[in-house]
Design a protein around this motif. Structure first.
Motif, short mmCIF file in Angstrom:
data_model
loop_
_atom_site.label_atom_id
_atom_site.label_comp_id
_atom_site.label_asym_id
_atom_site.label_seq_id
_atom_site.Cartn_x
_atom_site.Cartn_y
_atom_site.Cartn_z
N UNK A 200 -195.95 -77.70 -17.02
CA UNK A 200 -196.98 -77.23 -16.35
C UNK A 200 -196.87 -76.36 -15.30
N UNK A 201 -195.81 -76.51 -14.63
CA UNK A 201 -195.31 -76.00 -13.24
C UNK A 201 -195.42 -74.24 -13.60
N UNK A 202 -195.90 -73.42 -12.78
CA UNK A 202 -196.05 -72.19 -12.83
C UNK A 202 -194.84 -71.46 -12.03
N UNK A 203 -193.87 -70.84 -12.69
CA UNK A 203 -192.83 -70.54 -11.89
C UNK A 203 -192.98 -69.07 -11.44
N UNK A 204 -192.27 -68.76 -10.28
CA UNK A 204 -192.75 -67.36 -9.49
C UNK A 204 -191.99 -66.34 -10.68
N UNK A 205 -192.74 -64.98 -10.60
CA UNK A 205 -192.41 -63.93 -11.52
C UNK A 205 -191.16 -63.26 -10.96
N UNK A 206 -190.00 -63.81 -10.90
CA UNK A 206 -188.62 -63.20 -10.37
C UNK A 206 -187.87 -63.10 -11.89
N UNK A 207 -188.17 -63.15 -13.00
CA UNK A 207 -187.47 -62.98 -14.12
C UNK A 207 -185.93 -63.47 -14.03
N UNK A 616 -178.86 -58.29 -17.53
CA UNK A 616 -179.33 -58.76 -16.11
C UNK A 616 -180.66 -59.39 -16.44
N UNK A 617 -181.69 -58.95 -17.10
CA UNK A 617 -182.89 -59.67 -17.50
C UNK A 617 -182.84 -60.69 -18.09
N UNK A 618 -181.85 -61.08 -18.77
CA UNK A 618 -181.41 -62.14 -19.64
C UNK A 618 -182.23 -61.79 -21.25
N UNK A 619 -182.26 -60.58 -21.36
CA UNK A 619 -182.75 -59.90 -22.58
C UNK A 619 -181.64 -59.63 -23.45
N UNK A 620 -181.06 -60.61 -24.08
CA UNK A 620 -179.97 -60.30 -24.62
C UNK A 620 -179.99 -59.69 -26.00
#
Length: 693
Positions: A200-207, A616-620
């Protein structure tokens, strides 16, 4: 111009206006070219994103969008080769601190910037390597952008409350057991008590490509020493080692530095064992030196997680196929099919959960009796060896003789006999270019006195074209790995999890979670992350693929296709470089095909760049589309090189043939030089007269 000459300095002003107009027109032309190029790139990306795309996407562009790729970028050939052999990828790694704001264990205060300084001081050099069949570096060069964030006070308090509540329940359960827990043993808490809170932790939008939670909850003061169990209950079950971390279903791993300390590993004499001081436990430091003395170890822990989860080595190259069929073939020595079978639905469901809709995987199970397959008997008996070695499960130094299977011999023979075995099993071999069949040969033997294993004690060995597994009826046996100071108990008949690990290695090149590689020290082994959520090794019993490892499946496909296509392009470009007079794509290098060569080089550089950006965006999966499409440029340049080779060969053949000048130049030259030679002989070599007396 006449109007300009009426005024003083009119010629200069008119020339200036004309220069401004020329510059403006050039700027407009350049802007128009840039706009056309951007539009062509967008159209190319849209075509690559189509699932139904068949063929070269360049041929589907409009004519005005094609011509923009013919412009020479001004690069030398060696510069182009350098861009293809060194592909930079910058990944963002987030380290999230929870309980380091004064409300955690020992009230430690660690600011994000303080830990960030230590992370920047690391020599975080990484290479992308393939381990088999030999160590080989790949063109992708990863760099890491560290980001340290701080969890909220509410999150730290929630983690502490969840651990404390689970500790009370576990303590009450220990009191009701006949023998309770041994002195010094930790309370075993279900990992879900922490994992449910962190979800439930909301991570920062740093991709971020990978996120590591470092937890420092204030629970030790309330419940004492504790660790996490992974078997579903609060008790350590068979095959599960207790641990201090968990890999979630996303690209996230959390580790609790106040849990434990624990000891586990592969066994005596083997590398990568985890001891009490492997993890940076706060109680191992003097309170007066905290948190300064802890910070270097937190940075090292973060770097270790990156090596094993964010960018691990590849076991071998892998190839993408839209459809993959896993053919599990049991080679059994009994008349009827064995009872020890692979759970087809569970294996197929696990792979589907890891791949989503990007790749279709089906699992089929087949049975072949060795009584009806002489070639199977030959492969089995030829690979059967007798080994004399120390009994690693005994505390005494004792030797024993046991039968083992040589995986190299078995692999070589089964690869030779595979077609015949498929025919015996009634399996149709599919040679469709978009379909791959992965063979999993399971050797089922009725041996009961001791388990039959491969050399090295493994039950499964994976190659790039098949998986080998062995099953016996010995039941439970002691593995060489140990949890605490007790050997792990394994079941010789349970095979589904081992087959899953083998399929991940053979199909997508995933290496064992314990393996890492860095240029400074080379290949290494660390079993810190071998417990919990990993399908590899006997220290865990997980039957799913965690998020960080699932992300490595398409990454390995991208790296493999980039490697193959980059090498093909570099071979052609090196040939052009040897022919060139000025190091560029001149007439000597590419003949009359300059526009076609420049076009394909520009497309190749663009696709490599886009693949690196997507990685680099981890969009493999997106990067895989560009990496696979790079094969069109490789093939086109190879065809142009062959055509240029034929043209060059024809010119050389015509120019080196015998002509009239070749035959008659010698006698004609001698005839013309004869008068000159006679004249020189008379004048220069005139004989002297001797005077007589």
């Amino acid at each position: 111009m006449a109007g300009c000459q009426l005024h003083g300095g009119g010629k200069c002003a008119c020339a200036v206006r004309m220069a401004v107009c020329i510059l403006l027109m050039a700027s407009l032309a350049l802007a128009n070219d840039q706009g056309t190029l951007s539009s062509s790139k967008r159209m190319l990306s849209q075509l690559l994103n189509k699932a139904s795309l068949v063929g070269d996407p360049y041929n589907m562009l409009r004519q005005e969008s094609r011509s923009i790729w013919n412009k020479d970028p001004g690069l030398r050939i060696n510069e182009t080769i350098q861009q293809l052999s060194n592909i930079p990828v910058r990944l963002t790694i987030e380290v999230r601190l929870v309980g380091f704001g004064g409300n955690g264990h020992l009230s430690m205060n660690v600011g994000p910037h303080t830990l960030l300084d230590y992370l920047h001081a690391l020599r975080a050099e990484m290479e992308t390597v393939i381990l088999d069949p030999q160590l080989e570096s790949l063109p992708v060069r990863p760099k890491f952008n560290w980001v340290v964030t701080e969890g909220t006070v509410q999150l730290a308090d929630a983690v502490t409350a969840a651990i404390s509540s689970a500790g009370v329940v576990a303590s009450d359960q220990d009191k009701t057991r006949p023998h309770g827990k041994m002195p010094g043993d930790p309370l075993l808490l279900p990992y879900q008590c922490v994992d449910d809170v962190l979800q439930h932790d909301v991570l920062e939008d740093i991709n971020a490509a990978f996120t590591l939670y470092i937890l420092n909850p204030a629970a030790y003061e309330k419940i004492g020493k504790y660790a996490y169990s992974y078997g579903g209950g609060g008790e350590e079950e068979a095959g599960w080692c207790a641990g201090t971390h968990w890999a979630t279903s996303s690209r996230t791993v959390w580790v609790d530095i106040t849990a434990g300390p624990l000891t586990y590993g592969p066994g005596a004499g083997l590398k990568g064992h985890v001891f009490d001081h492997t993890l940076p436990h706060p109680r191992h430091f003097k309170p007066t030196t905290l948190p300064a003395s802890l910070l270097p170890y937190l940075a090292s822990l973060s770097w270790s997680a990156v090596q094993h989860f964010a960018w691990p080595p590849m076991q071998h190259a892998a190839e993408y196929k839209k459809q993959l069929t896993v053919q599990v073939i049991h080679l059994h020595d009994t008349l009827g099919p064995p009872m020890d079978k692979v759970d087809e639905k569970a294996l197929q469901g696990t792979l589907h959960a890891a791949l989503g809709d990007q790749q279709a995987v089906t699992v089929h199970e087949n049975f072949v009796s060795m009584a009806s397959c002489p070639l199977c008997v030959d492969a089995f008996t030829s690979s059967l060896k007798v080994q004399t070695a120390r009994d690693m499960t005994s505390s005494l130094i004792e030797t024993q003789n046991r039968q083992v299977l040589d995986p190299q011999v078995l692999h070589r023979l089964l690869a030779r006999y595979q077609g015949s075995i498929y025919g015996t099993a009634g399996i149709h071999m599919d040679f469709n270019s978009s379909h791959r069949q992965l063979s999993v040969f399971v050797i089922n033997v009725s041996q009961e006195d001791e388990p039959l294993l491969f050399l090295g004690g493994a039950r499964v060995v994976a190659f790039n074209d098949m998986v080998l597994a062995v099953v016996s009826k010995a039941g439970l046996y002691h593995d060489t790995a140990s949890c605490g100071y007790m050997h792990v108990v394994a079941d010789s008949a349970a095979i589904t999890r081992d087959v899953l690990a083998g399929v991940l290695t053979a199909g997508w090149g995933l290496a064992n979670t314990s393996t890492f590689y860095i240029p400074m020290s080379g290949l290494g082994t660390n079993h810190l992350w071998s417990v919990g959520a990993t399908p590899f090794g006997s220290l865990s019993s997980a039957t799913h693929v965690p998020g960080p490892l699932a992300a490595m499946m398409p990454r390995n496909l991208v790296l493999s296709h980039l490697k193959v296509n980059s090498e093909r392009l570099q071979r052609v470009l090196r040939g052009f470089a040897r022919l060139s007079r000025n190091g560029r794509f001149d007439t000597y290098a590419v003949g009359g095909h300059k526009r076609d060569v420049i076009k394909r080089v520009n497309l190749a550089l663009y696709k490599v760049q886009e693949a690196a950006i997507a990685m680099s965006r981890a969009d493999y999966w997106q990067a895989l589309k560009y990496a696979r499409s790079l094969a069109h440029e490789s093939l086109a340049l190879e065809k142009l090189a062959l055509e240029l080779s034929r043209e060059t060969g024809s010119r050389l053949q015509c120019s080196t043939g015998p002509t009239l000048a070749t035959v008659w130049w010698a006698p004609v030259s001698a005839l013309l030089l004869w008068p000159v030679a006679s004249f020189l002989r008379k004048r220069v070599f005139k004989p002297k007269l001797h005077k007589e007396f």
